[in-house]
Scaffold this motif. Sequence first.
Motif, PDB file in Angstrom:
ATOM      1  N   ILE A 103      14.674  18.659  -5.596  1.00 55.05           N
ATOM      2  CA  ILE A 103      15.376  18.395  -6.914  1.00 55.05           C
ATOM      3  C   ILE A 103      16.754  17.499  -6.519  1.00 55.05           C
ATOM      4  CG2 ILE A 103      16.893  19.363  -8.802  1.00 55.05           C
ATOM      5  CD1 ILE A 103      15.250  21.789  -8.736  1.00 55.05           C
ATOM      6  N   LEU A 104      17.275  17.591  -5.409  1.00 55.96           N
ATOM      7  CA  LEU A 104      18.429  16.976  -4.988  1.00 55.96           C
ATOM      8  C   LEU A 104      18.026  15.426  -4.893  1.00 55.96           C
ATOM      9  CD1 LEU A 104      20.480  19.318  -2.873  1.00 55.96           C
ATOM     10  CD2 LEU A 104      21.253  18.507  -5.130  1.00 55.96           C
ATOM     11  N   ARG A 105      16.952  15.420  -4.282  1.00 58.32           N
ATOM     12  CA  ARG A 105      16.141  14.045  -3.616  1.00 58.32           C
ATOM     13  C   ARG A 105      15.912  13.146  -5.034  1.00 58.32           C
ATOM     14  NH1 ARG A 105      12.483  15.929   0.869  1.00 58.32           N
ATOM     15  NH2 ARG A 105      13.893  15.409   2.758  1.00 58.32           N
ATOM     16  N   VAL A 106      15.517  13.961  -6.148  1.00 51.93           N
ATOM     17  CA  VAL A 106      15.302  13.216  -7.306  1.00 51.93           C
ATOM     18  C   VAL A 106      16.430  12.693  -8.067  1.00 51.93           C
ATOM     19  CG1 VAL A 106      14.193  13.533  -9.754  1.00 51.93           C
ATOM     20  CG2 VAL A 106      13.114  14.260  -7.731  1.00 51.93           C
ATOM     21  N   CYS A 107      17.453  13.600  -7.857  1.00 56.37           N
ATOM     22  CA  CYS A 107      18.736  13.280  -8.398  1.00 56.37           C
ATOM     23  C   CYS A 107      19.384  12.199  -7.783  1.00 56.37           C
ATOM     24  CB  CYS A 107      19.584  14.571  -8.624  1.00 56.37           C
ATOM     25  SG  CYS A 107      19.196  15.656  -9.717  1.00 56.37           S
ATOM     26  N   ASN A 108      19.243  12.360  -6.705  1.00 53.19           N
ATOM     27  CA  ASN A 108      19.715  10.987  -5.697  1.00 53.19           C
ATOM     28  C   ASN A 108      19.500   9.805  -6.079  1.00 53.19           C
ATOM     29  OD1 ASN A 108      21.785  10.236  -3.785  1.00 53.19           O
ATOM     30  ND2 ASN A 108      20.055  10.439  -2.169  1.00 53.19           N
ATOM     31  N   ARG A 109      17.944   9.876  -6.110  1.00 53.60           N
ATOM     32  CA  ARG A 109      17.230   8.458  -6.442  1.00 53.60           C
ATOM     33  C   ARG A 109      17.721   8.214  -7.649  1.00 53.60           C
ATOM     34  NH1 ARG A 109      11.908  11.237  -4.780  1.00 53.60           N
ATOM     35  NH2 ARG A 109      12.015  10.967  -2.678  1.00 53.60           N
ATOM     36  N   SER A 110      17.741   8.934  -8.757  1.00 49.21           N
ATOM     37  CA  SER A 110      18.087   8.635 -10.250  1.00 49.21           C
ATOM     38  C   SER A 110      19.691   8.041 -10.148  1.00 49.21           C
ATOM     39  CB  SER A 110      18.105   9.913 -11.074  1.00 49.21           C
ATOM     40  OG  SER A 110      16.648  10.310 -11.182  1.00 49.21           O
ATOM     41  N   CYS A 111      20.597   8.538  -9.466  1.00 48.62           N
ATOM     42  CA  CYS A 111      21.802   8.259  -9.449  1.00 48.62           C
ATOM     43  C   CYS A 111      22.142   6.977  -8.753  1.00 48.62           C
ATOM     44  CB  CYS A 111      22.741   9.339  -8.728  1.00 48.62           C
ATOM     45  SG  CYS A 111      22.700  10.970  -9.999  1.00 48.62           S
TER      46      CYS A 111
END
Length: 71
Positions: free
Chosen positions: A59-67
């Motif tokens: 989840i953090l990786r997905v958020c990091n990519r999005s941000c």
Amino acid sequence: MHKLEDDNEELRELLTQEEDRSESLEKAVNDNLTRAEDAEAHALDLQTDLQAAEQELSILRVCNRSCCRIP
């Protein structure tokens, strides 16, 4: 006749010793089984924790990519 009584007494003593050994072995087996069951439960808990951590990391990786996307 005394020989038979002596033999019987010796057999009783041997039987008592074997019963004691059997009880001791049974206790050791039960103790080890309990330890193994505890270890298995702990391993399952660790596996659950690992899966939760992996999911959180995903989840953090997905958020990091999005941000971090550059428009």
